[in-house]
Design a protein around this motif. Sequence first.
Motif, mmCIF file in Angstrom:
data_model
loop_
_atom_site.group_PDB
_atom_site.id
_atom_site.type_symbol
_atom_site.label_atom_id
_atom_site.label_comp_id
_atom_site.label_asym_id
_atom_site.label_seq_id
_atom_site.Cartn_x
_atom_site.Cartn_y
_atom_site.Cartn_z
ATOM 1 N N LEU A 432 19.577 -4.192 1.094
ATOM 2 C CA LEU A 432 18.792 -2.975 1.492
ATOM 3 C C LEU A 432 17.355 -3.110 0.621
ATOM 4 N N GLN A 433 17.564 -3.352 -0.492
ATOM 5 C CA GLN A 433 16.406 -3.579 -1.531
ATOM 6 C C GLN A 433 15.232 -4.707 -0.858
ATOM 7 N N ALA A 434 15.754 -5.630 0.013
ATOM 8 C CA ALA A 434 14.959 -6.446 0.507
ATOM 9 C C ALA A 434 14.024 -5.962 1.376
ATOM 10 N N TRP A 435 14.312 -5.131 2.163
ATOM 11 C CA TRP A 435 13.173 -4.750 3.337
ATOM 12 C C TRP A 435 13.071 -3.127 3.157
ATOM 13 N N LEU A 436 13.695 -2.349 2.280
ATOM 14 C CA LEU A 436 13.393 -1.044 2.205
ATOM 15 C C LEU A 436 11.990 -0.706 1.637
ATOM 16 N N PRO A 437 11.511 -1.430 0.465
ATOM 17 C CA PRO A 437 10.442 -1.194 0.037
ATOM 18 C C PRO A 437 9.134 -1.750 0.791
ATOM 19 N N LEU A 438 9.424 -2.586 1.912
ATOM 20 C CA LEU A 438 8.537 -2.855 2.686
ATOM 21 C C LEU A 438 7.938 -1.590 3.640
ATOM 22 N N ILE A 439 8.880 -0.686 3.556
ATOM 23 C CA ILE A 439 8.735 0.410 4.563
ATOM 24 C C ILE A 439 8.172 1.465 4.022
ATOM 25 N N VAL A 440 9.332 1.935 2.697
ATOM 26 C CA VAL A 440 8.766 3.400 1.903
ATOM 27 C C VAL A 440 8.181 3.106 0.622
ATOM 28 N N TRP A 441 8.129 1.942 0.133
ATOM 29 C CA TRP A 441 7.343 1.739 -1.197
ATOM 30 C C TRP A 441 6.093 0.609 -0.965
ATOM 31 N N GLN A 442 5.308 1.035 0.000
ATOM 32 C CA GLN A 442 4.293 0.122 0.377
ATOM 33 C C GLN A 442 3.284 0.066 -0.866
ATOM 34 N N GLN A 443 2.747 -0.821 -1.091
ATOM 35 C CA GLN A 443 1.522 -0.989 -2.135
ATOM 36 C C GLN A 443 0.342 0.036 -1.461
ATOM 37 N N VAL A 444 0.175 -0.265 -0.244
ATOM 38 C CA VAL A 444 -1.054 0.598 0.083
ATOM 39 C C VAL A 444 -0.864 1.955 0.020
ATOM 40 N N ASP A 445 0.227 2.491 -0.219
ATOM 41 C CA ASP A 445 0.644 4.106 -0.422
ATOM 42 C C ASP A 445 0.446 4.289 -1.693
ATOM 43 N N ALA A 446 0.261 3.543 -2.693
ATOM 44 C CA ALA A 446 0.315 3.848 -4.256
ATOM 45 C C ALA A 446 -0.933 4.910 -4.323
ATOM 46 N N PRO A 447 -0.827 5.764 -5.377
ATOM 47 C CA PRO A 447 0.206 6.003 -5.859
ATOM 48 C C PRO A 447 1.207 7.041 -5.694
ATOM 49 N N LYS A 448 0.937 7.613 -4.543
ATOM 50 C CA LYS A 448 1.652 9.034 -4.018
ATOM 51 C C LYS A 448 3.232 8.437 -3.850
ATOM 52 N N TYR A 449 3.198 7.497 -2.848
ATOM 53 C CA TYR A 449 4.441 7.033 -2.356
ATOM 54 C C TYR A 449 5.423 8.049 -1.826
#
Length: 510
Positions: A432-449
């Motif tokens: 799950l950690q392999a793909w979930l960050p690509l959707i919900v923890w995107q670097q472009v959303d930093a820092p609010k995430y």
Amino acid sequence: MGQDQDITSHSTNVEQHAAEVIQSSEERATKKKKWYFYLWDTLDKPKEERWFMFKLDAALLTFASLGYFIKYLDQMNINSAFVSGMKEDLGLYKNQLNYMQTCWTVGYVIGEIPSNIILTRFRPSRWIPIMELTWTVLTFCLSRADDAKTIYALRFFVGLAESSFYPGMQYIIGSWYRKEELAKRSCIFHTSGAIATMFSGYLMAGVYKLNGRHGYKGWQWLFLVDGIISLPVAIAGFFVLPDVPEISKPFYLTKEEVAFAQKRMQLEGREERKPYTKAKIWKILTSWHIYALTLLYVLFNNGNSGAQPVFAQYLKASKDPKYTVSQINTYPTTMNAVQVVTTLVYAWTSDTIFRGARWPPIVFGGLMNILCYVSLAIWDIPEGWRWACFILSGFGGGLSGLCMAWAHEICTYDNEERAIVVASMNEFAYVLQAWLPLIVWQQVDAPKYRKGFITASFLSAALIATAFTTRALHGREISKRRALRGEERYLGEDMIEHMAGKHSFGEGDQ
């Protein structure tokens, strides 16, 4: 002929001596516990068992903790390097950090179950150190990477090599310790990962001063120093890792102590290694154990910000005040410090106050996650509370050892199931950690995430529900087994039970 008789006689004497020590230990277990038992369980054991436990802890726990320390140091250094100049030097301005983490995760996922299967067939004291040496060499290589693609490839192989360590060491720890000892050891082992994350931040702050020395940037020095730290730990594994009791021959344990260790595991119902058969594999795949425990760990592992440097990214994005590289690397370690402390508190309370119950700390950690991540998802909150939420989110990060201890107890009657379930728990958490960050923890959303914080809140709620479900299923399984055997207090059950009925240390929590 006479020599054979001497060997047989010696073996019998060893077993008798081990049985006598076990009997003495069991007699003490039925008595009211002394106050110092709650500080450290071995203080209330017979002298011989106490000495055996001291040597085992000194070797196994020290190696496990140092090994996990370097493993986590080499896993997390990419985040410290990224916010300390690597991003600018290599032009990583999109989602490359997410891809680097994903490449590591893919390698990690591929290797876990095969590695634990290997551990049930070969000597762990050879396999695990070899893998440690492999990822150490690859960490050195990262210092010479000059583009994102090279880092992707190296991170994949680092993950593949590191896949052997955490589930493998959890399996080995579960092969040596009894119920009232297990959570503390599993959690002490786990805290070394949080300490490594803290150390990586301070290390980067210190190593950054080497920026430009001998033609290396500060972030390149981080990989070099990490490799230098890792090398002696990997080599030490060949000498101090004790394998598992039935094949153990470490230099620091006598034959009597090895026999004693085997007797201890027999009392736990902990099975020795056996061949894989179609019936065994079918039994593992059709049991609720692998599915409930895997789901529990998946939700724990992904119900937080995990490997994402959310606090560091928040500090890096701040303009007023603007934080230094040193501050960006060191301030987030407060969250890891909270994780270290709470992990140990969870372990001690689970083994003692909660009488072996694993679910209360898991539920509490999930509730703390919900409180922190819901607040961060709102974002427009007082600055002091925002900092508090980043720091207090460490409350939910120390549950791994408890989940693993629970798995060892639930799967105690089948060694191969225990190895596969432990690996499956860790593996699917990282699937799950392999793909979930690509959707919900995107670097472009930093820092609010915001998407990430909302997702973590929902996964933490599911973690709480799964903990209660696992508790109910295990309690029902124990009741059925007792009914089938027609025994009111079957000794083996008393030693492994943690969710239902009575056991040798007092009332359970059913």
